[in-house]
Enzyme design. Structure first.
Site, PDB file in Angstrom:
ATOM      1  N   MET A 120       0.849  -1.196   0.000  1.00  0.00           N
ATOM      2  CA  MET A 120       0.000   0.000   0.000  1.00  0.00           C
ATOM      3  C   MET A 120       0.883   1.245   0.000  1.00  0.00           C
ATOM      4  SD  MET A 120      -3.039  -1.186   2.637  1.00  0.00           S
ATOM      5  CE  MET A 120      -1.946  -2.077   3.764  1.00  0.00           C
TER       6      MET A 120
ATOM      7  N   CYS B 288      -2.633  -1.819  -9.866  1.00  0.00           N
ATOM      8  CA  CYS B 288      -2.784  -0.445  -9.396  1.00  0.00           C
ATOM      9  C   CYS B 288      -3.436   0.425 -10.470  1.00  0.00           C
ATOM     10  CB  CYS B 288      -1.433   0.139  -9.006  1.00  0.00           C
ATOM     11  SG  CYS B 288      -1.537   1.829  -8.377  1.00  0.00           S
TER      12      CYS B 288
ATOM     13  N   LYS C  23       0.351  -9.794  -8.957  1.00  0.00           N
ATOM     14  CA  LYS C  23      -0.886  -9.334  -8.336  1.00  0.00           C
ATOM     15  C   LYS C  23      -1.714  -8.623  -9.402  1.00  0.00           C
ATOM     16  CE  LYS C  23      -2.722  -6.814  -4.347  1.00  0.00           C
ATOM     17  NZ  LYS C  23      -3.585  -5.779  -4.947  1.00  0.00           N
TER      18      LYS C  23
ATOM     19  N   ARG D 271      -6.342  -2.520   3.694  1.00  0.00           N
ATOM     20  CA  ARG D 271      -6.591  -1.410   4.626  1.00  0.00           C
ATOM     21  C   ARG D 271      -6.911  -1.855   6.042  1.00  0.00           C
ATOM     22  NH1 ARG D 271     -10.946   1.494   1.109  1.00  0.00           N
ATOM     23  NH2 ARG D 271     -11.018  -0.605   0.216  1.00  0.00           N
TER      24      ARG D 271
END
Length: 330
Positions: free
Chosen positions: A21, A103, A143, A238
């Site tokens: 992150m 992303c 990813k 998160r």
């Protein structure tokens, strides 16, 4: 140089991982998370291959030996450049090199990498082929999203995973949301596109030989345990940052079967004293560390005062671990 973990260890560690992150999972954050879990796989923030290869920004790869098992996430779309960047990362001692194909930020799009690469699976295959050549025994992983823009995920994702498998990839992390590159901000892309867990689960059925982790919307350790009945691994984002103890505090026992007594929240705080002291002695600021500690007592009585004391005092001249001890009685 730290001895790297064996592939089997990193595969086991990825049963639970903390997602890469930006601006969050730096080395201070990862050191804190490691105090709560000996086993969970920790990821760096995304580091771009151009920054390493052309910019010489190897300082971005600094990590603490205690962070193992730790993986680095690379961003890029030039196969040769990614190969060079992978070699640099492996030489620094990382246990895994991960390629970002998920992303959705404008900055990433302008660099022709991240989620936009879902539209170019053969290019991604070229990238990971050369990355694996450079990585040697260190695993290279990918990813990805389930698709972007108007792509049909049920068609795109299986084809993408198959292309990665053909390129030699054995472990992937699937963010179970589309990315809308046109019309949604990066923040909106984390919430608005609906989650499609069944599609990610179906990939495990279609590709039983691959180690597949699911990412997106995982809010609790109970959800991690539920998803592990379908998938090989779960990547938490998160929630692991904003309420780290809720995710990691009992993870070693419940996810990895480790019988060691875990540190309490207070013990985690006290265990940061030497680390904070060393960081300040090296010219660092306590705020660079305490910002990652704000969520340690999430949901607990006094959590608001804990956050307030740290937030208000961390930027004052001379602030150090004494500030943390002042906040702890809350």
């Amino acid at each position: 140089m730290v001895v790297k973990n064996m592939k089997q260890d990193i595969s086991t560690a990825s049963r639970l991982s903390v997602a890469p992150m930006m601006d969050w999972t730096d080395r201070h954050c990862r050191y804190l998370h490691r105090l709560m879990s000996h086993h969970a796989l920790l990821y760096t923030e995304m580091v771009t291959a151009p920054a390493l290869v052309r910019g010489g920004a190897v300082h971005l790869l600094t990590f603490n030996p205690e962070e193992h098992p730790v993986a680095v996430q690379l961003g890029g779309s030039d196969p040769v450049e990614l190969k060079e960047a992978t070699k640099i990362c492996v030489d620094h001692g990382y246990d895994e090199v991960n390629l970002n194909v998920g992303c959705p930020s404008d900055r990433v799009q302008s660099g022709a990498f991240g989620a936009v690469l879902m539209k170019s699976p053969e290019l991604v295959a070229d990238c990971v082929t050369l990355m694996q050549e450079a990585a040697g025994d260190v695993p290279v992983t990918v990813k990805c999203r389930i698709g972007v823009d108007d792509q049909e995920p049920t068609e795109v994702l299986p084809a993408f995973v198959e292309t990665m498998r053909a390129a030699g990839i054995t472990r992937m992390q699937i963010h179970a949301r589309k990315a809308w590159l046109d019309g949604l901000s990066p923040k909106q892309n984390r919430d608005i596109p609906p989650l499609d867990y069944p599609l990610a689960h179906a990939m495990k059925e279609v590709f039983p030989d691959l180690h597949l982790s699911i990412n997106g919307g995982i809010q609790s350790l109970e959800m991690v345990e539920e998803e592990l009945t379908y998938m090989d691994g779960v990547m938490v984002g998160r929630a692991a940052y904003h309420q780290p103890y809720d995710i990691l505090g009992a993870a070693d026992a419940r996810i990895f079967g480790d019988t060691r007594v875990a540190l309490t929240r207070h013990e985690v705080v006290l265990a940061m004293e030497d680390y904070i002291g060393r960081h300040i002695a090296e010219g660092g600021k306590v705020a660079q560390i305490t910002k990652h500690m704000l969520g340690l007592f999430a949901g607990q009585p006094g959590a608001r005062r804990w956050k307030r004391v740290l937030s208000e005092g961390a930027h004052k001249d001379g602030a150090g671990f004494e500030l943390v001890k002042e906040a702890l009685p809350a």
